[in-house]
Motif scaffolding. Structure first.
Motif, mmCIF file in Angstrom:
data_model
loop_
_atom_site.group_PDB
_atom_site.id
_atom_site.type_symbol
_atom_site.label_atom_id
_atom_site.label_comp_id
_atom_site.label_asym_id
_atom_site.label_seq_id
_atom_site.Cartn_x
_atom_site.Cartn_y
_atom_site.Cartn_z
ATOM 1 N N GLY A 1 4.644 39.498 54.872
ATOM 2 C CA GLY A 1 3.891 40.318 55.998
ATOM 3 C C GLY A 1 2.584 40.538 55.751
ATOM 4 N N ARG A 2 1.887 41.043 56.497
ATOM 5 C CA ARG A 2 0.399 41.470 56.088
ATOM 6 C C ARG A 2 0.051 42.820 56.743
ATOM 7 N NH1 ARG A 2 -3.631 41.130 60.241
ATOM 8 N NH2 ARG A 2 -2.794 40.740 62.191
ATOM 9 N N LEU A 3 -0.679 43.615 56.060
ATOM 10 C CA LEU A 3 -1.333 44.972 56.743
ATOM 11 C C LEU A 3 -2.293 44.613 57.783
ATOM 12 C CD1 LEU A 3 -1.289 47.011 53.407
ATOM 13 C CD2 LEU A 3 -0.137 47.528 55.414
ATOM 14 N N ALA A 4 -2.077 45.356 58.838
ATOM 15 C CA ALA A 4 -3.185 45.224 60.081
ATOM 16 C C ALA A 4 -3.242 46.536 60.592
ATOM 17 C CB ALA A 4 -2.223 44.287 61.213
ATOM 18 N N THR B 1 0.363 37.912 64.120
ATOM 19 C CA THR B 1 -0.878 38.184 65.062
ATOM 20 C C THR B 1 -0.568 39.283 65.931
ATOM 21 O OG1 THR B 1 0.179 36.594 66.644
ATOM 22 C CG2 THR B 1 -1.721 35.818 64.998
ATOM 23 N N ARG B 2 0.199 40.255 65.281
ATOM 24 C CA ARG B 2 0.557 41.475 66.260
ATOM 25 C C ARG B 2 -0.576 42.469 66.277
ATOM 26 N NH1 ARG B 2 5.073 45.355 63.677
ATOM 27 N NH2 ARG B 2 3.920 46.993 64.333
ATOM 28 N N LYS B 3 -0.752 42.911 67.448
ATOM 29 C CA LYS B 3 -2.136 43.581 67.777
ATOM 30 C C LYS B 3 -1.728 45.221 67.825
ATOM 31 C CE LYS B 3 -4.891 41.010 70.593
ATOM 32 N NZ LYS B 3 -5.421 41.006 71.852
ATOM 33 N N TRP B 4 -0.601 45.601 68.070
ATOM 34 C CA TRP B 4 -0.374 46.949 68.076
ATOM 35 C C TRP B 4 0.661 47.556 67.013
ATOM 36 C CZ3 TRP B 4 -3.792 47.332 71.560
ATOM 37 C CH2 TRP B 4 -3.883 46.382 72.483
ATOM 38 N N CYS B 5 0.314 48.952 66.607
ATOM 39 C CA CYS B 5 1.233 49.659 65.834
ATOM 40 C C CYS B 5 2.734 49.714 66.433
ATOM 41 C CB CYS B 5 0.656 50.874 65.374
ATOM 42 S SG CYS B 5 0.717 51.900 66.469
ATOM 43 N N PHE C 1 2.785 47.280 59.106
ATOM 44 C CA PHE C 1 2.885 46.021 58.717
ATOM 45 C C PHE C 1 3.594 45.068 59.488
ATOM 46 C CE2 PHE C 1 5.409 43.686 55.331
ATOM 47 C CZ PHE C 1 4.497 43.470 54.324
ATOM 48 N N ASP C 2 2.665 43.925 59.662
ATOM 49 C CA ASP C 2 3.183 42.843 60.645
ATOM 50 C C ASP C 2 4.028 41.741 59.990
ATOM 51 O OD1 ASP C 2 3.053 40.976 62.683
ATOM 52 O OD2 ASP C 2 0.830 40.588 62.652
ATOM 53 N N THR C 3 5.287 41.882 60.461
ATOM 54 C CA THR C 3 6.215 40.482 59.856
ATOM 55 C C THR C 3 6.548 39.735 60.866
ATOM 56 O OG1 THR C 3 8.092 42.258 60.361
ATOM 57 C CG2 THR C 3 6.954 42.118 58.241
ATOM 58 N N SER C 4 5.626 39.774 62.124
ATOM 59 C CA SER C 4 5.897 38.904 63.109
ATOM 60 C C SER C 4 5.692 37.484 62.477
ATOM 61 C CB SER C 4 5.056 38.846 64.244
ATOM 62 O OG SER C 4 3.835 38.694 64.052
ATOM 63 N N GLN C 5 6.420 36.431 63.175
ATOM 64 C CA GLN C 5 6.218 34.809 62.563
ATOM 65 C C GLN C 5 4.877 34.428 62.552
ATOM 66 O OE1 GLN C 5 8.561 31.867 64.805
ATOM 67 N NE2 GLN C 5 8.334 30.724 63.194
#
Length: 192
Positions: free
Chosen positions: A139-142, A161-165, A154-158
């Motif tokens: 995943g990535r921190l955003a 590109t998730r925008k919201w916490c 922590f964005d674990t979407s495929q």
């Protein structure tokens, strides 16, 4: 749970969920652990039940929360991690006494020491933060796109590109604002 306090914003990642105990950091901040017993509630909800919490332990928890937030924000921006934050995270991790255990469902849970205390639970949260910050998890921190929130998540979407916490709060708030702005710009139906 005590109804007189704001609800917890629970996520699937322990460390970033913990930073969410202070939300709307750039607006009207909402403190979700304003008292020691509220930290006990949050820890219990997250599988880290402790018997009690003192004001000094709450201060340690808040210091860890802010250190994780600072380090996660730096990582999301691809900046150097702030040394004071790293120091606090490492100290809390080293001071905790907990063991990872495997459940019959194949999940990892934490078992705190027999005389579990807040420091043990904070050690688990710090260890989770270290795993994320060290890039050990997929995943990535955003940072939340909401200008009043800017929470680290922590964005674990495929697509990563998730925008919201949290879509149920920040995401819906932004969608509603965009819809209302579009409604104001669009002329209403013409009278017949």
């Amino acid at each position: 749970m005590r109804a007189e306090f704001p609800e917890f914003r629970l996520g699937s990642v322990l460390a970033t969920s913990f930073t969410g105990t202070l939300s709307e950091r750039h607006g009207n901040a909402v403190e979700r652990i304003p008292a020691p017993h509220r930290l006990v509630d949050w820890l219990e909800v997250n599988g880290l039940a402790v018997g009690s919490c003192t004001a000094a332990q709450l201060d340690l928890a808040r210091e860890l929360r802010e250190s994780i937030h600072a380090a996660a924000t730096a990582a999301a921006r691809q900046d150097a991690l702030p040394a004071p934050a790293v120091h606090v995270i490492n100290d809390r991790s080293a001071q905790g006494r907990a063991a990872a255990i495997l459940t019959s469902e194949g999940r990892r849970r934490w078992r705190l020491s027999s005389a579990s205390c807040v420091e043990d639970a904070l050690g688990v949260i710090a260890a989770d933060a270290i795993g994320i910050l060290a890039g050990e998890r997929d995943g990535r921190l955003a940072l939340c796109a909401s200008p009043t929130c800017r929470a680290a998540f922590f964005d674990t979407s495929q697509s990563r590109t998730r925008k919201w916490c949290d879509m149920n709060t920040c995401g819906n708030r932004q969608k509603k604002a965009r819809f209302q702005a579009n409604q104001r710009r669009s002329p209403g139906p013409e009278p017949a």
